[in-house]
Design a protein around this motif. Sequence first.
Motif, PDB file in Angstrom:
ATOM      1  N   THR A   1       0.931  -1.305  -0.052  1.00  0.00           N
ATOM      2  CA  THR A   1       0.052   0.077   0.009  1.00  0.00           C
ATOM      3  C   THR A   1       0.782   1.105  -0.125  1.00  0.00           C
ATOM      4  N   TRP A   2       0.174   2.612  -0.329  1.00  0.00           N
ATOM      5  CA  TRP A   2       0.724   3.583  -0.391  1.00  0.00           C
ATOM      6  C   TRP A   2      -0.121   4.521  -0.143  1.00  0.00           C
ATOM      7  N   LEU A   3       0.508   5.996   0.025  1.00  0.00           N
ATOM      8  CA  LEU A   3      -0.499   7.105  -0.161  1.00  0.00           C
ATOM      9  C   LEU A   3       0.195   8.081  -0.905  1.00  0.00           C
ATOM     10  N   PRO A   4      -0.639   8.576  -2.025  1.00  0.00           N
ATOM     11  CA  PRO A   4       0.020   9.668  -3.092  1.00  0.00           C
ATOM     12  C   PRO A   4      -0.034  10.910  -2.467  1.00  0.00           C
ATOM     13  N   LEU A   5       0.803  11.774  -2.759  1.00  0.00           N
ATOM     14  CA  LEU A   5       1.323  12.878  -2.324  1.00  0.00           C
ATOM     15  C   LEU A   5      -0.083  13.947  -2.076  1.00  0.00           C
ATOM     16  N   THR A   6      -0.958  13.755  -3.393  1.00  0.00           N
ATOM     17  CA  THR A   6      -1.971  14.631  -3.436  1.00  0.00           C
ATOM     18  C   THR A   6      -3.026  14.343  -2.354  1.00  0.00           C
ATOM     19  N   GLN A   7      -3.229  12.986  -2.306  1.00  0.00           N
ATOM     20  CA  GLN A   7      -4.100  12.678  -1.302  1.00  0.00           C
ATOM     21  C   GLN A   7      -3.813  12.939   0.134  1.00  0.00           C
ATOM     22  N   HIS A   8      -2.513  12.850   0.453  1.00  0.00           N
ATOM     23  CA  HIS A   8      -1.877  13.385   1.737  1.00  0.00           C
ATOM     24  C   HIS A   8      -2.109  14.899   2.105  1.00  0.00           C
ATOM     25  N   LEU A   9      -1.941  15.491   0.881  1.00  0.00           N
ATOM     26  CA  LEU A   9      -2.094  16.846   1.275  1.00  0.00           C
ATOM     27  C   LEU A   9      -3.484  17.252   1.350  1.00  0.00           C
ATOM     28  N   ALA A  10      -4.236  16.600   0.629  1.00  0.00           N
ATOM     29  CA  ALA A  10      -5.773  16.836   1.020  1.00  0.00           C
ATOM     30  C   ALA A  10      -6.503  16.550   2.378  1.00  0.00           C
ATOM     31  N   ASP A  11      -5.681  15.291   2.623  1.00  0.00           N
ATOM     32  CA  ASP A  11      -6.203  14.970   4.009  1.00  0.00           C
ATOM     33  C   ASP A  11      -5.679  15.595   5.133  1.00  0.00           C
ATOM     34  N   THR A  12      -4.402  16.151   4.985  1.00  0.00           N
ATOM     35  CA  THR A  12      -3.731  17.039   5.905  1.00  0.00           C
ATOM     36  C   THR A  12      -4.592  18.445   6.024  1.00  0.00           C
ATOM     37  N   SER A  13      -4.883  19.072   4.832  1.00  0.00           N
ATOM     38  CA  SER A  13      -5.637  20.159   4.847  1.00  0.00           C
ATOM     39  C   SER A  13      -7.034  20.184   5.421  1.00  0.00           C
ATOM     40  N   ASP A  14      -7.690  19.238   5.071  1.00  0.00           N
ATOM     41  CA  ASP A  14      -9.233  19.157   5.939  1.00  0.00           C
ATOM     42  C   ASP A  14      -9.073  18.570   7.152  1.00  0.00           C
TER      43      ASP A  14
ATOM     44  N   GLN B   1      -4.029   0.849  -2.548  1.00  0.00           N
ATOM     45  CA  GLN B   1      -3.089  -0.277  -3.155  1.00  0.00           C
ATOM     46  C   GLN B   1      -2.074   0.375  -4.096  1.00  0.00           C
ATOM     47  N   VAL B   2      -0.832  -0.410  -4.116  1.00  0.00           N
ATOM     48  CA  VAL B   2       0.114   0.233  -4.928  1.00  0.00           C
ATOM     49  C   VAL B   2      -0.378   0.145  -6.486  1.00  0.00           C
ATOM     50  N   GLY B   3       0.041   1.006  -7.251  1.00  0.00           N
ATOM     51  CA  GLY B   3      -0.639   1.019  -8.655  1.00  0.00           C
ATOM     52  C   GLY B   3      -1.915   1.967  -8.703  1.00  0.00           C
ATOM     53  N   ASP B   4      -2.440   2.207  -7.890  1.00  0.00           N
ATOM     54  CA  ASP B   4      -3.849   3.049  -7.734  1.00  0.00           C
ATOM     55  C   ASP B   4      -3.254   4.490  -7.799  1.00  0.00           C
ATOM     56  N   VAL B   5      -3.418   5.366  -8.983  1.00  0.00           N
ATOM     57  CA  VAL B   5      -2.948   6.495  -9.148  1.00  0.00           C
ATOM     58  C   VAL B   5      -4.084   7.451  -9.392  1.00  0.00           C
ATOM     59  N   SER B   6      -5.210   7.089  -9.100  1.00  0.00           N
ATOM     60  CA  SER B   6      -6.355   8.031  -9.137  1.00  0.00           C
ATOM     61  C   SER B   6      -6.211   9.301  -8.365  1.00  0.00           C
ATOM     62  N   PRO B   7      -7.058  10.236  -8.842  1.00  0.00           N
ATOM     63  CA  PRO B   7      -6.983  11.662  -8.151  1.00  0.00           C
ATOM     64  C   PRO B   7      -7.187  11.402  -6.593  1.00  0.00           C
ATOM     65  N   PRO B   8      -7.361  12.567  -5.878  1.00  0.00           N
ATOM     66  CA  PRO B   8      -7.798  12.553  -4.524  1.00  0.00           C
ATOM     67  C   PRO B   8      -9.058  12.273  -4.491  1.00  0.00           C
ATOM     68  N   PHE B   9      -9.838  11.802  -3.253  1.00  0.00           N
ATOM     69  CA  PHE B   9     -11.317  11.630  -3.229  1.00  0.00           C
ATOM     70  C   PHE B   9     -11.856  13.199  -3.359  1.00  0.00           C
ATOM     71  N   GLN B  10     -13.041  13.246  -3.739  1.00  0.00           N
ATOM     72  CA  GLN B  10     -13.762  14.351  -4.193  1.00  0.00           C
ATOM     73  C   GLN B  10     -14.920  14.624  -3.086  1.00  0.00           C
TER      74      GLN B  10
END
Length: 981
Positions: free
Chosen positions: A22-35, A232-241
């Motif tokens: 598993t991994w956490l994309p940078l974009t998702q982590h930035l969104a999570d941290t902001s929220d 899951q590794v390989g999932d490069v979809s954009p952050p949750f909306q």
Amino acid sequence: MAGGLAEATRTAWAKSSSDRQTWLPLTQHLADTSDIAGRLFDHWLAHAVKEQWGVCFPGGVDDARLAFTWLAGLHDLGKMSPAFAVQVDYLAEPMRQAGLDCGTRADMAERKLAPHAAVSNFYLFDWLKTEHGWDHATARQVASVLGAHHGKVADPIILGAVKTHQRLAGKGPWQEARAELATWMTFRSGASVRMGDWAHLRIPVPVLVGMSGLLIVADWVASSEAYFPYRQVGDVSPPFQRSDQSDRVEDALAELAFPRPWSPTIPTLSAQAFYRQRFDWPQGSSPTDVQRHVYDLAQGRDVGLLVVETTTGSGKTEAALAAAEVIAARLGLSGLYFALPTQATSDGMFDRVSQWLLDLPEPPEDVPAWSLTLAHGKASLNPRYRALMERVDEFDRARLDQLDPEQVYDHDEDAPREGADASEGSSPSGEETGGLSNAVAHQWFRGRKRRLLASFAVGTIDQVLMAGLQSKHLMLRHLGLMGKVVIIDEAHASDAYMDVYLDRVLEWLGAYGVPVIVLSATLPALRRRAMVEAYVGRRPAPPKVARAIEAMATDERYPLITAVDRDLEQVSCEEISHQGPSRRVTWNWGSTDLKELVATVEQESAGGGCILIIRNTVGDAQRTAEALGQAGLGPITLNHSRFMAYDRMQKDVGLRSLFGPTGARPDRHVVVATQVAEQSLDVDFDLLITDLAPIDLLFQRLGRLHRHQRERRPEGLSTPRCIVLADEPRGGEGVRRGSSGSERIYGAHLLLRTAAVLDGTGPDLAVPDMVSPLVQRVFGTSPVGPPEAQGLMATALEKHRGRLEAQRHRAQPFLLDSWNPRKQNADLSTWMTLPGSDGTERRGQAMVRDTEPTLEVIVVPTDPSGSTAIQPPWVVEDSVVDVRSIPDDATARAIAGWTVRLPPMMTSNPDQLDELIRWLQEQPDVRRWEWHRHPLLRGELFLPMRLQEGGQMLATSIPSSNIQWLLQYSPDTGLEVTKDV
């Protein structure tokens, strides 16, 4: 572009997992941290802090929230860099394939020159200037918050290295990706419409410190896979909306179960009704004049610093808690920190504060309980605190590491961050704890770096002093104090060295507008003025305030309440009438000679009675107890700092049960103690015998004498009496001397002046009438004593001044810089100027107290053969402990309670100390023990000691250069060390 973000940007990673699944994309982590930052701002940050931040922005608090969530969403911009990306190859490869070439890990051998926090700082500064036309100083201030989000500021040297090593930060596609991230988050957060309005702001350093501290909290929460699941590794979809992201954040908050902060309402009760209700007083009880005045003052003024000086046993604690509640309600503060001199006094206060919380109005229905913590190194040994931890709901302990965001890998350092004590892990549930308190020992607030973030915290003064010490994650400590009322008890107990740190902290608390309540029975006027001056700091004050502060240096009134308004518009010093007649204590000199001391005790206790003897050194206390025992003058209890932590706690409990307000009061008992009996111990004795000590501490000790009303006291002890032990004047000196041990502890200057002042008082000390005048005379500069003593006193004064100057000089290297409100362009790099290396921090941790090097060991009893480890036989008889397996948490806590501090004679020489540590670490048998693998015992030094046949005495020897140390330990005498040359 999918979802508004290019493929290359979406491949950037922020968090990896150990299983590589598993991994956490940078974009998702930035969104999570902001929220999550927004939710923390809304529901956790104190209203008073929000208001202070809001003053800096044209749109007030709303603007401050928007700016903070925007910065939180940008904090890891620097992870979009080759230096960061190469650290996990299986996650770097998709980035390479998307056009972000970062070479290999070997290509980035110098990657530590560009830590991602510094890259974030450097890039945001440049982007704000070039893309949005921000003022240079404003861009630098705002960007410095990002540079500090790992607890160390990005100073000009680090930023210069990032600029020089552009290959590490990344050019071309890397810069484009960072720009895309910055633009995306600026629009996502809503900050895009405010960029022009913020371009020329000036944000004070105190606000930047708070924002960086809260950003660290948001980042830690958002980094936990238990709260924010990875992909899951390989999932490069954009952050949750939108709705999906909202659900993700709500689920995280539910799992975290953060208790809501304290939010009291302004009391409308009269002082009498309020005190009765809050402290469960019986009908007919009334507050003292001091308690009433403190309550009324808190109701009527915007109190910043409140100094309460009154006699021991006069209700200062209740007054401080009452004022804290009123002030917190009026200002919108969310908690308090109660600071005391020692771990033992902190434990006693923790029980009182826990009870006070029970008597507060119930938390709102949506707030099951507030958060409460005990902030010192032996907190897990406190029975009440441990019960709070154990009463919360059980949960899967296998998830502890996941639940602790400080255990997440920090890829800039290639190691797990230093986290919370795993032994303290338990449920994060906020369930009420069945009568123990209205608060819970929430798991998240138990790590040593996070204790001050709990709504309510009780602990040692060290936790406050360390807010003046440059160290990693210092902004978390400041954040923990910002939204609270800070109470400092026994303020006179600090020395000149500690005062350097305390004054610097008071300066910053004044800058934050944090109300501080200082309690003392005996505070020198010069020290009172210094504390007020420190709280005012460099802020401009009206001339009338400056004159009032200057006049404090000669104010001898007592009891006295000093109040400084937060806005510095008013300073007042008011003498409070003492209720009831002045208490007179008859005193006389006694000899330090043991034979004469034993004879005195024998004479004074002939008709029974409870006698307290305070000696200034452990050795003198041990020898005194031994001599009294040999003379058959028992029962005798010995109490000092060289007992195991477990035994110390049992002794304190035993003393309160015998000599406390409702104690059993034996007909005859002698307690021999060191300074551990001097402070915050609610015990009462018929006669006090004490070594000569500085006058303020002597008055503290008198507070243990006839403290409570008794129906009957033994004949001859029906009125309070004190015998002060000192040596007769030496040839022609004209003034008595303290023992050699006393002079080593306190220096000769204050002891000589105390002896001289006492000689001029007559046979009685009137309390409180004589407290302040005598304290001010001893600590003043006017000559005291007979003419023939002046040469001796002049020499002692010179040494005293040299000692103070040396203490202040030693305190400087790691001291936090002052805040100068006139420097409007300052950023966080000017706040913390020392490099934040681990070595620097470890050296600095020992800097808040000026003590000789000491060493704490865990004494491990063994059977007489030395082959089997056992529990202390006075705790559990014939109980073997297994050293070949990792102990469970309960056993580890018990073992941690066997700690004892070795005496300075073994540790004061640095070479000798190093040799001792090596010997302890290299014991062949101990090195094979599995205890080292338990988190609570990791890094501890173990000292096996054999049980002697037919008793409870433990013994061992330790070799050293040219000597052999012989050590003995028993639950009656504590640790005794002698040399075998």
